[in-house]
Design a protein around this motif. Structure first.
Motif, mmCIF file in Angstrom:
data_model
loop_
_atom_site.group_PDB
_atom_site.id
_atom_site.type_symbol
_atom_site.label_atom_id
_atom_site.label_comp_id
_atom_site.label_asym_id
_atom_site.label_seq_id
_atom_site.Cartn_x
_atom_site.Cartn_y
_atom_site.Cartn_z
ATOM 1 N N HIS A 182 -7.209 -6.027 -11.434
ATOM 2 C CA HIS A 182 -6.930 -6.698 -10.325
ATOM 3 C C HIS A 182 -6.852 -8.238 -10.430
ATOM 4 C CE1 HIS A 182 -6.737 -3.215 -7.662
ATOM 5 N NE2 HIS A 182 -7.896 -2.877 -7.956
ATOM 6 N N LEU A 239 -13.276 0.018 -8.707
ATOM 7 C CA LEU A 239 -12.102 -0.997 -8.480
ATOM 8 C C LEU A 239 -10.885 -0.503 -8.871
ATOM 9 C CD1 LEU A 239 -14.475 -4.131 -9.555
ATOM 10 C CD2 LEU A 239 -14.259 -2.864 -7.375
ATOM 11 N N VAL A 295 -7.514 -5.311 -2.276
ATOM 12 C CA VAL A 295 -8.451 -5.936 -3.196
ATOM 13 C C VAL A 295 -8.184 -7.592 -2.975
ATOM 14 C CG1 VAL A 295 -9.242 -6.178 -5.579
ATOM 15 C CG2 VAL A 295 -8.732 -3.956 -4.516
#
Length: 326
Positions: free
Chosen positions: A324, A292, A300
């Motif tokens: 994120h 990720l 994202v």
């Protein structure tokens, strides 16, 4: 004796309980058995898989049985088979699946008539005797199309989410163009980078109707069932997907799909990891956080908005740890 028209690549490991059925159905694919070449790969089996391969291979006018003393994994075993392809087309078969009669005859004929690089089909899953049809997620049948046009929409299930190598047939020019090989050494998710490269770089494909391939679910030796270190390979596989897309001339167009697929698969594996040993579960989470972290932040955030609530909740911690946010 005729030369082969189609080569069937059959890798298997410890599939002795099922592989005789697989091989028997391969013998029923063409009226003329010389049209089919069998390339069977015994990938380090410890049961009678190899012996059954050799016994049934004697029924095929064209057959080779390759033996790996130690398992190399499905991706590498399939690649071994590619080096032995003869004829204008090839396909993959797993050692615990089987085909209805004449499936390959129909596919070989349609491949020639449509003059496509490859064809894809639906398949039938078999779970404890119950059968279910799984349709290839493409709305048009028997129509040649651009593989790139079957990748999107980004947040819907499309043909790159249907990576099953055995669900179709391929013209040998796929080999000549360097698009047939799988990432060597991957034990799981080996078909994810493979299907993306195929859809980005092949020239044409079609989804067609044909006699069914039947896929056994719930087989204890299947890598979709095991919960060991091999499952970690999905992280490497999805990293390769993102790299393939980023190198494409239309990366901006397709990157949202690659990111969405990475998030969806990460959520799936985080749920599966709950039943893994603690140390392996932690390693899976670390790998997912690293995956990720490597994804572009804007993509994202957009993909997370399109995930359903359960998957967002599953991913929340990993997203925070990767920078994120939730």
């Amino acid at each position: 004796m005729r030369s082969p028209l189609v080569t069937a690549i059959l890798p298997a490991k410890d599939a002795g309980a099922y592989i005789a059925t697989t091989l028997e159905t391969l013998a029923r694919q063409f009226d003329d058995p010389a049209v089919l070449k069998l390339v069977a790969i015994d990938d380090g089996s410890r049961d009678d898989t190899g012996a059954l391969m050799r016994r049934h291979a004697a029924r095929f006018p064209h057959a080779e049985v390759l033996v790996n003393a130690e398992p190399r994994g499905l991706a590498s075993a399939r690649n071994q088979g590619l080096a032995h392809v003869e004829g204008e087309a090839f396909c993959f078969v797993d050692g615990d699946d089987w085909m209805q009669p004449q499936r390959l005859a129909v596919l070989a004929r349609r491949l020639r008539e449509l003059d496509a690089d490859y064809l894809r089909t639906d398949h039938v899953t078999v779970t404890a005797g119950e059968r279910s049809l799984v349709r290839a997620p493409h709305p048009w049948r028997e129509v040649v199309a651009s593989p790139r046009d079957a990748i999107l929409p980004a947040t819907e299930t499309t043909m790159v989410d249907y990576p099953f190598a055995w669900a179709g047939i391929f013209h040998r020019r796929i080999i000549d163009r360097g698009l047939a090989e799988f990432p060597a050494g991957l034990f799981t998710a080996e078909d994810r980078p493979w299907i993306w490269r195929l859809h980005l770089q092949a020239a044409s494909f079609a989804v067609v109707d044909a006699p069914a391939l039947l896929y056994r679910r719930g087989v204890t030796t299947s890598l979709t069932q095991v919960r060991d270190r091999r499952q970690l390979d999905f992280v490497r596989a999805m990293r390769e997907v993102v790299e393939i897309v980023e190198a494409d001339a239309e990366a901006e167009r397709f990157l949202p799909k690659a990111v969405w697929s990475s998030l969806a698969l990460s959520a799936h594996h985080l749920v599966r990891a709950r039943r893994m040993p603690r140390a392996l579960r932690a390693e899976m989470r670390t790998g997912i956080v690293g995956l990720l972290r490597a994804l572009p932040g804007g993509e994202v955030a957009a993909a997370v908005r399109h995930l359903d609530g359960p998957r967002r909740r599953v991913l929340a911690r990993a997203l925070r740890e990767s920078g994120h946010g939730a």
